[in-house]
Design an enzyme around this catalytic site. Structure first.
Site, short mmCIF file in Angstrom:
data_model
loop_
_atom_site.label_atom_id
_atom_site.label_comp_id
_atom_site.label_asym_id
_atom_site.label_seq_id
_atom_site.Cartn_x
_atom_site.Cartn_y
_atom_site.Cartn_z
N GLU A 96 -4.32 6.01 -2.55
CA GLU A 96 -5.22 5.36 -1.67
C GLU A 96 -6.47 4.97 -2.23
O GLU A 96 -7.11 5.95 -3.17
CB GLU A 96 -4.82 6.24 -0.01
CG GLU A 96 -6.31 5.84 0.77
CD GLU A 96 -6.15 7.22 1.74
OE1 GLU A 96 -6.33 7.82 1.52
OE2 GLU A 96 -6.51 6.43 3.07
N LYS A 171 -1.71 1.48 7.32
CA LYS A 171 -1.41 2.69 7.71
C LYS A 171 -1.60 2.96 9.60
O LYS A 171 -2.54 2.57 9.58
CB LYS A 171 -3.07 3.25 7.27
CG LYS A 171 -2.42 5.28 6.81
CD LYS A 171 -4.07 5.49 6.64
CE LYS A 171 -4.05 7.49 6.83
NZ LYS A 171 -5.25 7.93 6.12
N CYS A 213 -1.15 8.63 2.74
CA CYS A 213 -2.12 10.06 3.02
C CYS A 213 -1.34 10.38 4.50
O CYS A 213 -0.43 11.27 4.73
CB CYS A 213 -3.24 9.63 3.07
SG CYS A 213 -4.34 10.69 2.86
#
Ligand SMILES: O=C(O)CNC(=O)[C@H](CS)NC(=O)CCC(=O)C(=O)O
Length: 341
Positions: A96, A171, A213
């Site tokens: 990321e 995300k 993440c």
């Protein structure tokens, strides 16, 4: 012994050694991948190992310390990607915020680009030049709604070796966390949540499911991707030291064990700027839950061989996906058109 060698994910150095007829497989102490005891054993070279290796594609996972300096970050990434390609990796995974980590929100927004911008063009060129697939975790993307929202997306892209973008996942779980005196993150202040989960993509290493993440904390997305056929789950990350030291490895191994997937987690490490330090511990976990590769401190690479035969055997011997009780708690799937919130 031959069996042990075939099932062991060998680092590229070991692999090179192993493929030389008549040589002994040896521990190479400087190799960061040679942590597991299985890698330390010696075995005579035997015919068949080469063929077995050819069926177990090599992947490379990069660990970085991104800063606000985009040029410098690109130089670091391209060096790692070239090294991985030279060693024979077919897919290279970046963490990321591989493009940059801004020192504040304003800087982050001003450095962000769209997918047609110079940054992604350069990575497409690298994919072509090196002949590798690239997982570009967490690109700061100015989407189509940039002008109206003034917020970006945290976008995980997959490029094929012709430089084409074959998938984009934005995300979906944003990290808004406040641990008093230790961690303060409010990703939703400058980021729009992604609208959908993206079906897994076929690559030479296996079917890759895309996440990012903080998504790691939501087993539903890993399960949904697995039910859509994922064999490799990816969590490019920039974990904090506080949460990473408590949760990182446990969460990655749990996702691998419960989905019976490989889990690939490229990470940011070290000091990104004055007020930010990342946990590191880039790793690959196999579908049994073993950590088969891990980076040391600082920028670098680790490697793993993906053994889909091993994955299938685990799923066959312990068929947990057929033991689910959807009648009791419903079924998690990738919805083609998500429900309104
Ligand atoms: O903002 C950027 O430039 C890059 N993105 C991030 O660093 C993101 C959002 S702030 N970090 C996380 O999700 C950490 C999660 C975490 O540490 C945990 O789940 O414990």
């Amino acid at each position: 012994m031959l069996r042990a060698v075939i099932q062991t994910p060998l680092c590229p150095l070991h692999r090179a050694f192993c493929q030389a007829p008549g040589r002994q497989l040896r521990r190479i102490p400087s190799c960061p991948a040679s942590r597991s005891p299985a890698l330390l054993s010696c075995a005579p070279w035997q015919p068949g190992i080469m063929a077995a290796n050819a069926l177990k594609p090599l992947i490379a996972v990069c660990q970085l310390t991104s800063t606000p300096d985009k040029e410098q970050n690109f130089a670091s990434c391209s060096q790692l990607i070239r090294e991985a390609a030279q060693r024979g990796a077919c897919v290279v995974f970046l963490p990321e915020a591989f493009d940059f980590i801004g020192s504040d929100m304003q800087e982050t927004l001003s450095l962000a680009e769209n997918l047609e911008g110079a940054q992604i063009q350069r990575y497409a060129g690298l994919a072509r030049e090196c002949g590798v697939w690239l997982s570009l975790g967490g690109f700061h993307e100015r989407g189509e709604d940039w002008a109206s929202t003034q917020r970006i997306y945290n976008c995980h892209l997959l490029l094929d070796p012709t430089g084409h973008i074959v998938a984009t996942y934005r995300k979906t779980h944003l990290c808004d966390v406040e641990l008093e005196g230790r961690v303060s993150m409010k990703e939703s202040k400058f980021t729009n949540p992604g609208p959908e989960i993206v079906p897994p993509v076929s690559t030479p290493a296996g079917k890759v499911g895309l996440a990012i993440c903080y998504d790691l904390r939501f087993p539903e997305i890993s399960l949904a991707l697995t039910q859509e056929g994922a064999e490799i789950l990816t969590y490019p990350s920039a974990f904090t030291v506080t949460t990473g030291s408590a949760h990182w490895e446990v969460l990655l191994r749990a996702r691998a064990i419960e989905t019976q997937c490989y889990v690939v987690a490229a990470a940011q490490t070290g000091k990104n700027h004055e007020r930010r330090t990342s946990y590191g511990h880039t790793m690959v976990v196999d579908p049994w839950g073993s950590v088969i590769a891990q980076c040391q401190e600082g920028p670098g690479l680790c490697y793993a061989q993906i053994d889909l035969g091993y994955l299938r055997r685990i799923r066959q011997e312990m068929p947990i996906c057929t033991h689910r009780r959807a009648d009791l708690y419903g079924r998690v799937t990738v919805l083609k058109k998500p429900l309104p919130p």
